[in-house]
Scaffold this motif. Structure first.
Motif, PDB file in Angstrom:
ATOM      1  N   ASN A 293       1.843 -24.267  40.795  1.00 54.24           N
ATOM      2  CA  ASN A 293       0.564 -24.977  40.737  1.00 54.24           C
ATOM      3  C   ASN A 293      -0.067 -25.156  42.115  1.00 54.24           C
ATOM      4  N   ALA A 294       0.755 -25.119  43.162  1.00 54.45           N
ATOM      5  CA  ALA A 294       0.240 -25.286  44.531  1.00 54.45           C
ATOM      6  C   ALA A 294      -0.302 -23.995  45.125  1.00 54.45           C
ATOM      7  N   GLY A 295      -0.154 -22.894  44.408  1.00 54.32           N
ATOM      8  CA  GLY A 295      -0.650 -21.607  44.899  1.00 54.32           C
ATOM      9  C   GLY A 295       0.386 -20.501  44.873  1.00 54.32           C
ATOM     10  N   GLY A 296       1.664 -20.873  44.700  1.00 52.18           N
ATOM     11  CA  GLY A 296       2.718 -19.882  44.556  1.00 52.18           C
ATOM     12  C   GLY A 296       3.037 -19.130  45.834  1.00 52.18           C
ATOM     13  N   LEU A 297       3.833 -18.077  45.689  1.00 51.18           N
ATOM     14  CA  LEU A 297       4.320 -17.357  46.858  1.00 51.18           C
ATOM     15  C   LEU A 297       3.190 -16.713  47.650  1.00 51.18           C
ATOM     16  N   ARG A 298       2.121 -16.274  46.976  1.00 54.07           N
ATOM     17  CA  ARG A 298       1.005 -15.669  47.709  1.00 54.07           C
ATOM     18  C   ARG A 298       0.420 -16.663  48.705  1.00 54.07           C
ATOM     19  N   ALA A 299       0.287 -17.923  48.285  1.00 58.91           N
ATOM     20  CA  ALA A 299      -0.260 -18.941  49.192  1.00 58.91           C
ATOM     21  C   ALA A 299       0.674 -19.185  50.368  1.00 58.91           C
ATOM     22  N   LEU A 300       1.989 -19.209  50.089  1.00 61.66           N
ATOM     23  CA  LEU A 300       2.949 -19.404  51.185  1.00 61.66           C
ATOM     24  C   LEU A 300       2.919 -18.222  52.147  1.00 61.66           C
ATOM     25  N   MET A 301       2.900 -16.995  51.615  1.00 66.37           N
ATOM     26  CA  MET A 301       2.883 -15.820  52.487  1.00 66.37           C
ATOM     27  C   MET A 301       1.615 -15.786  53.343  1.00 66.37           C
ATOM     28  N   ALA A 302       0.504 -16.279  52.790  1.00 63.03           N
ATOM     29  CA  ALA A 302      -0.737 -16.307  53.566  1.00 63.03           C
ATOM     30  C   ALA A 302      -0.605 -17.234  54.768  1.00 63.03           C
ATOM     31  N   GLN A 303       0.191 -18.295  54.644  1.00 60.64           N
ATOM     32  CA  GLN A 303       0.396 -19.218  55.767  1.00 60.64           C
ATOM     33  C   GLN A 303       1.196 -18.567  56.895  1.00 60.64           C
ATOM     34  N   GLU A 328      -5.012 -18.855  47.606  1.00 62.40           N
ATOM     35  CA  GLU A 328      -5.525 -20.207  47.819  1.00 62.40           C
ATOM     36  C   GLU A 328      -4.383 -21.200  47.886  1.00 62.40           C
ATOM     37  N   LEU A 329      -4.341 -21.982  48.954  1.00 61.75           N
ATOM     38  CA  LEU A 329      -3.371 -23.065  49.077  1.00 61.75           C
ATOM     39  C   LEU A 329      -3.979 -24.314  48.435  1.00 61.75           C
ATOM     40  N   ILE A 330      -3.380 -24.761  47.333  1.00 60.87           N
ATOM     41  CA  ILE A 330      -3.956 -25.852  46.548  1.00 60.87           C
ATOM     42  C   ILE A 330      -3.360 -27.199  46.911  1.00 60.87           C
ATOM     43  N   ASP A 331      -2.081 -27.227  47.242  1.00 58.66           N
ATOM     44  CA  ASP A 331      -1.412 -28.490  47.583  1.00 58.66           C
ATOM     45  C   ASP A 331      -0.576 -28.267  48.830  1.00 58.66           C
ATOM     46  N   ASP A 332      -1.026 -28.834  49.960  1.00 63.21           N
ATOM     47  CA  ASP A 332      -0.351 -28.575  51.229  1.00 63.21           C
ATOM     48  C   ASP A 332       0.812 -29.524  51.506  1.00 63.21           C
ATOM     49  N   ASP A 333       1.229 -30.306  50.481  1.00 63.28           N
ATOM     50  CA  ASP A 333       2.489 -31.028  50.609  1.00 63.28           C
ATOM     51  C   ASP A 333       3.615 -30.232  49.957  1.00 63.28           C
ATOM     52  N   VAL A 334       3.307 -29.520  48.892  1.00 68.37           N
ATOM     53  CA  VAL A 334       4.295 -28.654  48.238  1.00 68.37           C
ATOM     54  C   VAL A 334       4.522 -27.401  49.071  1.00 68.37           C
ATOM     55  N   ILE A 335       3.435 -26.762  49.477  1.00 72.34           N
ATOM     56  CA  ILE A 335       3.495 -25.607  50.378  1.00 72.34           C
ATOM     57  C   ILE A 335       2.879 -26.052  51.698  1.00 72.34           C
ATOM     58  N   ARG A 336       3.711 -26.235  52.685  1.00 75.52           N
ATOM     59  CA  ARG A 336       3.258 -26.778  53.966  1.00 75.52           C
ATOM     60  C   ARG A 336       2.566 -25.699  54.808  1.00 75.52           C
ATOM     61  N   THR A 337       1.788 -26.157  55.753  1.00 73.81           N
ATOM     62  CA  THR A 337       1.182 -25.267  56.739  1.00 73.81           C
ATOM     63  C   THR A 337       2.101 -25.198  57.960  1.00 73.81           C
ATOM     64  N   PRO A 338       1.968 -24.176  58.788  1.00 74.37           N
ATOM     65  CA  PRO A 338       2.867 -24.032  59.946  1.00 74.37           C
ATOM     66  C   PRO A 338       2.836 -25.210  60.913  1.00 74.37           C
ATOM     67  N   ASP A 339       1.736 -25.981  60.940  1.00 73.14           N
ATOM     68  CA  ASP A 339       1.690 -27.131  61.843  1.00 73.14           C
ATOM     69  C   ASP A 339       2.283 -28.395  61.222  1.00 73.14           C
TER      70      ASP A 339
END
Length: 544
Positions: A293-303, A328-339
């Motif tokens: 729901n947070a964007g899945g592996l594609r969203a994580l790989m994009a980060q 699309e990164l939908i929830d940045d607590d489930v899938i974090r950003t590099p910072d």
């Protein structure tokens, strides 16, 4: 069989290798998904043939599914080679099934894509959110400590498996699905889709259509797999906080492709890759349904950006970069950003020292931070029956500072390299409130496990690795930040112990078991059979 000539003549034959079984709960929906794959094959003008292959159900196979990973890989390879199959869809998801199918397909080298079984839905028990595997270890510890009744345990068991699909934690099954996608073996986003949502049906149909196209294009594993694609897989593994088991499987798959991947590659990439997936057992609360729901592996790989080799080709004919361009990164607590990572470095560290000349692995993100550096006396168990017999003896000389050591748990010694590496904490320490301590073994552990467990010590004790010479009371020092492990026994004493050591008798005298122990390689080499690793192409079987 009732087929007319024009049903199949002039059409690509698409093999659907299905690991469905009544004894594999993770794959209980794959019979229905096979029909969706067939639907896609027919739509694209192909001819589908479903072929059942061995199902490696993690919970119900003895002594361990790892004993049979190489057997399934052999079956998959020969099924693809001996039948008139032009391209294949591999259906699996439970831990060892994914690498086994991919290993076989790499060796057969016909157009192939992988259809992940998908994680089960999030489970709940009252107000508790349950993660398969991880919650089992948590609640079992409470039961052993006397804090959970048998009646409560039964209710917990009935609640934790809510639907078909594999573990919904970031265990080995979820990890290997993500790695298959990172390698380029799945359709974009396929590894994140929960097993029973409607998108999984649509993805299955798309796999069938794409397999027909791949047959005409002759897009083979050897056209997809490169050193860079394996580096992508390792980077994804580190970023998702993947299972320690991934190391063994990635090395084995690379060996089939003739690409030299070693523990050094994992250690190098772990130092520069942050953990971005806030999923149990690394994270505190989220599970794979949340990840989807947070964007899945594609969203994580994009980060990950430039940390991935974006020009690597995948089975859909597009590159990694193209496949994640609109993620699309939908929830940045489930899938974090590099910072804002879960951890600044990758989830798996490789340690070396006189106890593990060829290396060992640890997952620091899932352990108590205070144990990352530790020195304590060893308490040695010669094998798992010895552990079970003595661990909960009230008179056992053990404290929270003791280093629990298990040997005879590696590829040859167990045999089969089982998931015994998360040694249970003695009941008397659980009752004192202890929930983690340093544990060493030449075993693996479940990807859903947690704790300061040092695993895959190589060479294993059964073949004369240093673990065979450790004695109760020896001081062992662990320094995870500096990637070191050390047995504080001088070299002369170790040589004396080595001279007195005798190799145990083999566990099997015939059959597949004997084949396994005679040909399996060590953990740092992938535990594949030596005769299955990359070599000259096997000739196409002649037709007379």
């Amino acid at each position: 069989m009732g087929w007319a000539d024009n049903d199949f003549r002039g059409k690509p034959v698409i093999g659907i290798l299905n690991t469905w079984s009544d004894l594999n709960t993770c794959h209980s929906h794959l019979r229905e998904r096979a029909e969706k794959v067939k639907q896609g094959v027919w739509q694209a003008g192909g001819f589908p043939v479903e072929v059942p292959v061995m199902s490696l159900g993690e919970m119900l196979m003895k002594p361990t599914t790892m004993l049979y990973r190489n057997l399934l890989s052999m079956e998959a390879e020969e099924v693809l080679r001996c039948h008139p199959i032009d391209a294949a869809v591999l259906m699996g998801g439970c831990d060892k099934t994914t690498p086994a199918l991919l290993m076989g397909a790499i060796s057969a080298d016909i157009p192939t894509l992988f259809l992940p079984a998908g994680p089960m839905l999030t489970a709940r028990w009252g107000k508790e959110t349950l993660g398969s595997g991880s919650s089992v270890w948590d609640f079992w510890a409470e039961r052993c400590a006397g804090n959970l009744s048998d009646e409560d345990w039964t209710k917990f068991e009935n609640a934790i498996g809510r639907s078909p699909g594999h573990c919904m934690t970031m265990g080995t099954a979820s990890t290997m699905g993500a790695i298959a996608e990172g390698l380029g073996f799945t359709l974009p986003g396929a590894s994140s889709i929960p097993a029973v949502v409607s998108e999984h049906h649509r993805m299955s149909t798309t796999c069938g259509r794409r397999a027909v196209e791949m047959a005409w294009e002759d897009l083979k594993p050897s056209d997809v797999l490169t050193r860079e694609s394996f580096e992508n897989a390792i980077t994804v593994d580190m970023a998702i906080g993947g299972s320690t088991n991934a190391i063994v499987h990635i090395i084995a798959m690379a060996g089939r492709a003739g690409i030299d991947i070693s523990l050094e590659d994992f250690d190098r990439l772990s130092r520069t890759t942050p953990v971005l997936a806030n999923i149990r057992p690394n994270g505190d609360q989220y599970l794979m349904e949340d990840f989807y729901n947070a964007g899945g592996l594609r969203a994580l790989m994009a980060q990950l950006g430039d940390q991935l080799h974006g020009d690597c080709v995948t089975v859909n004919g597009h590159t990694i970069a193209e496949n994640i361009a609109d993620a699309e990164l939908i929830d940045d607590d489930v899938i974090r950003t590099p910072d804002n990572p879960v951890a600044a470095e990758g989830s798996t560290f490789v340690l070396r020292g006189n106890l593990a000349p060829h290396g060992c692995v640890v997952k620091p993100a899932a352990a108590v931070e205070a144990l990352l550096t530790h020195r304590g006396p060893a308490l040695v168990f010669d094998n798992y029956p010895d552990l079970k017999a003595r661990l909960n003896d009230p008179d056992l000389d053990v404290t929270k500072d003791t280093v629990l050591v298990l040997r005879s748990a590696g590829p040859e010694g167990a045999p089969g390299f089982p998931e015994w590496g998360m040694l249970p904490i003695p009941d008397k320490l659980l009752k004192e409130g202890v929930r983690d301590m340093v544990r060493l073994s030449d075993a693996r552990m479940s990807g859903t496990s947690y704790g300061m467990c040092v695993l895959h010590l190589t060479p294993e004790s059964h073949v004369g690795g240093p673990l065979a010479f450790v004695q109760t009371g020896d001081e062992i020092e662990l320094d995870v930040p500096n990637r070191k492990i050390h047995l504080h026994v001088d070299d002369a004493e170790l040589e004396t112990r080595r001279a007195a050591w005798k190799k145990p008798k083999p566990k099997y005298a015939r059959g597949y078991g004997q084949l396994y122990i005679n040909h399996v390689t060590q953990a740092h080499e992938g535990c594949d059979f030596d005769f299955l690793q990359h070599g000259p192409p096997t000739p196409e079987p002649p037709i007379f």
